[in-house]
Design a protein around this motif. Structure first.
Motif, PDB file in Angstrom:
ATOM      1  N   GLU A 309       0.830  -1.207   0.000  1.00 38.38           N
ATOM      2  CA  GLU A 309       0.000   0.000   0.000  1.00 38.38           C
ATOM      3  C   GLU A 309       0.864   1.256   0.000  1.00 38.38           C
ATOM      4  N   LEU A 310       1.971   1.210   0.707  1.00 43.16           N
ATOM      5  CA  LEU A 310       2.875   2.365   0.710  1.00 43.16           C
ATOM      6  C   LEU A 310       3.449   2.606  -0.681  1.00 43.16           C
ATOM      7  N   GLU A 311       3.749   1.549  -1.399  1.00 43.86           N
ATOM      8  CA  GLU A 311       4.275   1.698  -2.762  1.00 43.86           C
ATOM      9  C   GLU A 311       3.238   2.349  -3.676  1.00 43.86           C
ATOM     10  N   VAL A 312       1.973   1.991  -3.496  1.00 44.69           N
ATOM     11  CA  VAL A 312       0.909   2.631  -4.280  1.00 44.69           C
ATOM     12  C   VAL A 312       0.766   4.097  -3.864  1.00 44.69           C
ATOM     13  N   ASP A 313       0.860   4.343  -2.558  1.00 43.72           N
ATOM     14  CA  ASP A 313       0.725   5.721  -2.063  1.00 43.72           C
ATOM     15  C   ASP A 313       1.828   6.627  -2.599  1.00 43.72           C
ATOM     16  N   ALA A 314       3.014   6.073  -2.818  1.00 44.66           N
ATOM     17  CA  ALA A 314       4.132   6.893  -3.303  1.00 44.66           C
ATOM     18  C   ALA A 314       3.791   7.550  -4.634  1.00 44.66           C
ATOM     19  N   ALA A 315       3.160   6.796  -5.537  1.00 44.73           N
ATOM     20  CA  ALA A 315       2.778   7.365  -6.829  1.00 44.73           C
ATOM     21  C   ALA A 315       1.720   8.450  -6.651  1.00 44.73           C
ATOM     22  N   THR A 316       0.789   8.246  -5.725  1.00 48.90           N
ATOM     23  CA  THR A 316      -0.242   9.253  -5.460  1.00 48.90           C
ATOM     24  C   THR A 316       0.373  10.537  -4.910  1.00 48.90           C
ATOM     25  N   ILE A 317       1.313  10.371  -3.985  1.00 48.76           N
ATOM     26  CA  ILE A 317       1.975  11.543  -3.403  1.00 48.76           C
ATOM     27  C   ILE A 317       2.745  12.312  -4.472  1.00 48.76           C
ATOM     28  N   ALA A 318       3.430  11.582  -5.356  1.00 49.94           N
ATOM     29  CA  ALA A 318       4.190  12.247  -6.417  1.00 49.94           C
ATOM     30  C   ALA A 318       3.278  13.110  -7.282  1.00 49.94           C
ATOM     31  N   LYS A 319       2.099  12.585  -7.613  1.00 47.00           N
ATOM     32  CA  LYS A 319       1.150  13.360  -8.419  1.00 47.00           C
ATOM     33  C   LYS A 319       0.650  14.581  -7.661  1.00 47.00           C
ATOM     34  N   GLN A 320       0.400  14.410  -6.369  1.00 48.03           N
ATOM     35  CA  GLN A 320      -0.065  15.533  -5.557  1.00 48.03           C
ATOM     36  C   GLN A 320       0.989  16.635  -5.491  1.00 48.03           C
ATOM     37  N   VAL A 321       2.245  16.236  -5.293  1.00 55.87           N
ATOM     38  CA  VAL A 321       3.317  17.234  -5.203  1.00 55.87           C
ATOM     39  C   VAL A 321       3.482  17.960  -6.535  1.00 55.87           C
ATOM     40  N   GLU A 322       3.423  17.221  -7.637  1.00 51.20           N
ATOM     41  CA  GLU A 322       3.529  17.852  -8.954  1.00 51.20           C
ATOM     42  C   GLU A 322       2.418  18.879  -9.157  1.00 51.20           C
ATOM     43  N   GLU A 323       1.207  18.554  -8.700  1.00 47.96           N
ATOM     44  CA  GLU A 323       0.083  19.486  -8.839  1.00 47.96           C
ATOM     45  C   GLU A 323       0.285  20.717  -7.948  1.00 47.96           C
ATOM     46  N   VAL A 324       0.795  20.484  -6.727  1.00 45.25           N
ATOM     47  CA  VAL A 324       1.075  21.603  -5.819  1.00 45.25           C
ATOM     48  C   VAL A 324       2.120  22.530  -6.420  1.00 45.25           C
ATOM     49  N   GLU A 325       3.189  21.935  -6.996  1.00 46.94           N
ATOM     50  CA  GLU A 325       4.246  22.757  -7.586  1.00 46.94           C
ATOM     51  C   GLU A 325       3.743  23.505  -8.819  1.00 46.94           C
ATOM     52  N   ARG A 326       2.856  22.858  -9.599  1.00 45.40           N
ATOM     53  CA  ARG A 326       2.295  23.541 -10.770  1.00 45.40           C
ATOM     54  C   ARG A 326       1.488  24.767 -10.343  1.00 45.40           C
ATOM     55  N   LYS A 327       0.654  24.593  -9.314  1.00 46.81           N
ATOM     56  CA  LYS A 327      -0.137  25.711  -8.823  1.00 46.81           C
ATOM     57  C   LYS A 327       0.755  26.787  -8.200  1.00 46.81           C
ATOM     58  N   ALA A 328       1.803  26.346  -7.497  1.00 45.59           N
ATOM     59  CA  ALA A 328       2.720  27.316  -6.878  1.00 45.59           C
ATOM     60  C   ALA A 328       3.438  28.138  -7.940  1.00 45.59           C
ATOM     61  N   GLU A 329       3.797  27.495  -9.052  1.00 47.29           N
ATOM     62  CA  GLU A 329       4.475  28.223 -10.128  1.00 47.29           C
ATOM     63  C   GLU A 329       3.526  29.240 -10.765  1.00 47.29           C
ATOM     64  N   ILE A 330       2.269  28.832 -10.946  1.00 48.54           N
ATOM     65  CA  ILE A 330       1.279  29.775 -11.481  1.00 48.54           C
ATOM     66  C   ILE A 330       1.102  30.960 -10.533  1.00 48.54           C
ATOM     67  N   GLU A 331       1.015  30.664  -9.229  1.00 44.61           N
ATOM     68  CA  GLU A 331       0.869  31.738  -8.239  1.00 44.61           C
ATOM     69  C   GLU A 331       2.098  32.641  -8.224  1.00 44.61           C
ATOM     70  N   ARG A 332       3.282  32.028  -8.384  1.00 45.39           N
ATOM     71  CA  ARG A 332       4.502  32.841  -8.383  1.00 45.39           C
ATOM     72  C   ARG A 332       4.522  33.787  -9.575  1.00 45.39           C
ATOM     73  N   ILE A 333       4.134  33.268 -10.751  1.00 50.06           N
ATOM     74  CA  ILE A 333       4.105  34.111 -11.943  1.00 50.06           C
ATOM     75  C   ILE A 333       3.091  35.238 -11.773  1.00 50.06           C
ATOM     76  N   GLU A 334       1.914  34.897 -11.229  1.00 49.33           N
ATOM     77  CA  GLU A 334       0.904  35.928 -10.999  1.00 49.33           C
ATOM     78  C   GLU A 334       1.384  36.955  -9.983  1.00 49.33           C
ATOM     79  N   HIS A 335       2.092  36.454  -8.966  1.00 46.51           N
ATOM     80  CA  HIS A 335       2.631  37.363  -7.952  1.00 46.51           C
ATOM     81  C   HIS A 335       3.661  38.314  -8.559  1.00 46.51           C
ATOM     82  N   GLU A 336       4.519  37.769  -9.422  1.00 44.03           N
ATOM     83  CA  GLU A 336       5.520  38.605 -10.076  1.00 44.03           C
ATOM     84  C   GLU A 336       4.848  39.643 -10.971  1.00 44.03           C
ATOM     85  N   LYS A 337       3.791  39.215 -11.679  1.00 43.51           N
ATOM     86  CA  LYS A 337       3.058  40.169 -12.516  1.00 43.51           C
ATOM     87  C   LYS A 337       2.436  41.269 -11.666  1.00 43.51           C
ATOM     88  N   GLN A 338       1.841  40.865 -10.540  1.00 46.82           N
ATOM     89  CA  GLN A 338       1.221  41.855  -9.657  1.00 46.82           C
ATOM     90  C   GLN A 338       2.251  42.811  -9.093  1.00 46.82           C
TER      91      GLN A 338
END
Length: 437
Positions: A309-338
């Motif tokens: 189950e932990l091995e399955v969870d690792a793939a889920t966590i990786a996807k979650q982190v990638e999504e968090v970083e994608r949103k953070a990058e969008i927020e950073r770009i918007e912040h820089e624009k602001q």
């Protein structure tokens, strides 16, 4: 010559690439003055960002014209490491690069190739025995904090170490190392509610917590691990400052309770049953799961299922982190624009204020110039009137005898000196036009 070092007032982040170019362009003690920090502080920033800098004596060799070592290249940042010196705010970090799926082509390690006791657990029992517990908190509070994330009572301490050892070594057999959070990685520990059955939302048991979370790496993904003993809400008897479950009272304790002041109440007590809590330690991710013993001794019977189950969870966590970083990058770009919009607005506001101030000064200069000219004309007119008075006095003095005339002419001379001249050019020469103000 006077030292005129200019301190930079720039508060925006400084990238690794820029800092790398600057520390190799001038001595760090000189560069540090530009940023208003000490040389040792800037050196620590270079170390934090993994920016190579000249060794001691490098600039002396340059000054002497001697040969110097070749400048090393800037290494790539490690996943999750800071990639800028954030002088105002939080620094950006390099993306966390995760394997899409844990590698399964490696054969499992043999148990005989592993130590009998996992390295994290060496000396752990002695640290637990040094710890404290109290009537208010029945779990051990070790003095040291760099220990495995395990919360347990003294009665269950030996067994929890055996359980943790089985889990840790089984993970190691599958090439999933169990360790403390590595230095430089910001991984967060989840809180623990040790109650087997939660009651309400207000709960604070002041449990011990380690200084660094215990994590298992499934490939490159870290998963937090906490092993703790659960509590059960049961009826207890207070005997000489110690709570004992009614079901556990011995005949001797019952007799002791009868002879001394004691009372019966209900409270959370260690149950002897364990819980394994696994969670994502990455910011803004929400994966968390628990495996609980329904009776004492169930662990480690289901550990192989837990590893899967932990091995399955690792793939889920990786996807979650990638999504968090994608949103953070969008927020950073918007912040820089602001920030850029706010900077342009501020520049426009400053230009507007400067224009308004220039207009105000021009209006004031015209008014002051006009007032001064009017004052000069009025003063000159008054002086001309006085001069006519002096001329009439001189004309009349001619009719007097020599002695009286001489005396009167002297007085007229003194009076003229007090009043000043009536030359229009002299008066006009002291006037300032609006452009001269």
């Amino acid at each position: 010559m006077e030292n005129t070092t200019v301190v930079s007032d720039e508060r925006s982040p400084i990238s690794r690439e820029r800092l790398y170019q600057e520390v190799w362009a001038e001595p760090i003690i000189t560069l540090s003055k530009k940023y208003g920090v000490s040389g040792s502080y800037l050196a620590r920033i270079c170390t934090l960002l993994n920016v190579p800098r000249p060794s001691r004596g490098y600039w002396a060799r340059v000054a002497a014209g001697r040969r110097v070592p070749q400048r090393p290249s800037l290494p790539d940042p490690k996943p999750g490491a800071e990639i800028e010196w954030a002088r105002n705010g939080q620094a950006r970090r390099a993306p966390l690069t995760f394997e899409k799926q844990p590698r399964k082509n490696k054969p499992q390690r043999k148990r005989c190739d592993l130590p009998a006791l996992h390295p994290l657990l060496e000396g752990f029992l002695a640290r637990l025995n040094e710890g404290r517990d109290s009537i208010f908190n029945p779990f051990i509070r070790p003095i040291k904090r760099l220990l495995p994330d395990i919360i347990v009572s003294k009665k269950t301490a030996s067994r929890v170490i055996d359980v943790a050892n089985e889990l840790y070594l089984l993970l190691e057999q599958h090439h999933h190392p169990v360790t403390f959070t590595p230095h430089g990685q910001y991984l967060f520990r989840h809180s623990v509610d040790e109650r087997e059955k939660a009651r309400g939302n207000n709960h604070n048991s002041y449990l011990w917590s380690p200084s660094r979370p215990t994590v298992v790496f499934i490939g490159s993904v870290a998963i937090g691990l906490t092993i703790y003993e659960m509590t059960e809400y049961v009826e207890v008897r207070s005997i000489e400052g110690e709570y004992v479950k009614i079901s556990d009272l011995t005949p001797q304790q019952i007799k002791k309770a009868a002879r001394s002041y004691s009372w019966t109440t209900t409270r959370d007590m260690p149950s002897g049953r364990l819980c394994i809590q696994a969670y994502s330690p990455y910011s803004e991710t929400n994966l968390s799961r628990q495996w609980k013993e329904s009776k004492v001794g169930e662990f480690p019977g289901n550990f192989r299922e837990i590893v899967k189950e932990l091995e399955v969870d690792a793939a889920t966590i990786a996807k979650q982190v990638e999504e968090v970083e994608r949103k953070a990058e969008i927020e950073r770009i918007e912040h820089e624009k602001q920030r850029e919009i706010e900077r342009l607005q501020w520049e426009a506001e400053k230009a507007k204020l400067a224009t308004e101030e220039a207009v105000r000064r021009r209006i004031k200069a015209k008014k002051d110039s006009r007032d001064e000219l009017s004052s000069i004309i009025n003063a000159w007119t008054e002086a001309k009137r006085i001069e006519e008075f002096f001329a009439d006095a001189e004309l009349r003095a001619a009719e007097l005898n020599d002695e009286e005339r001489e005396l009167l002419l002297q007085r007229i001379k003194l009076a003229r000196e007090m009043v000043g001249g009536t030359d229009a050019l002299q008066w006009f020469g002291s006037w300032k036009s609006p452009d001269e103000r």
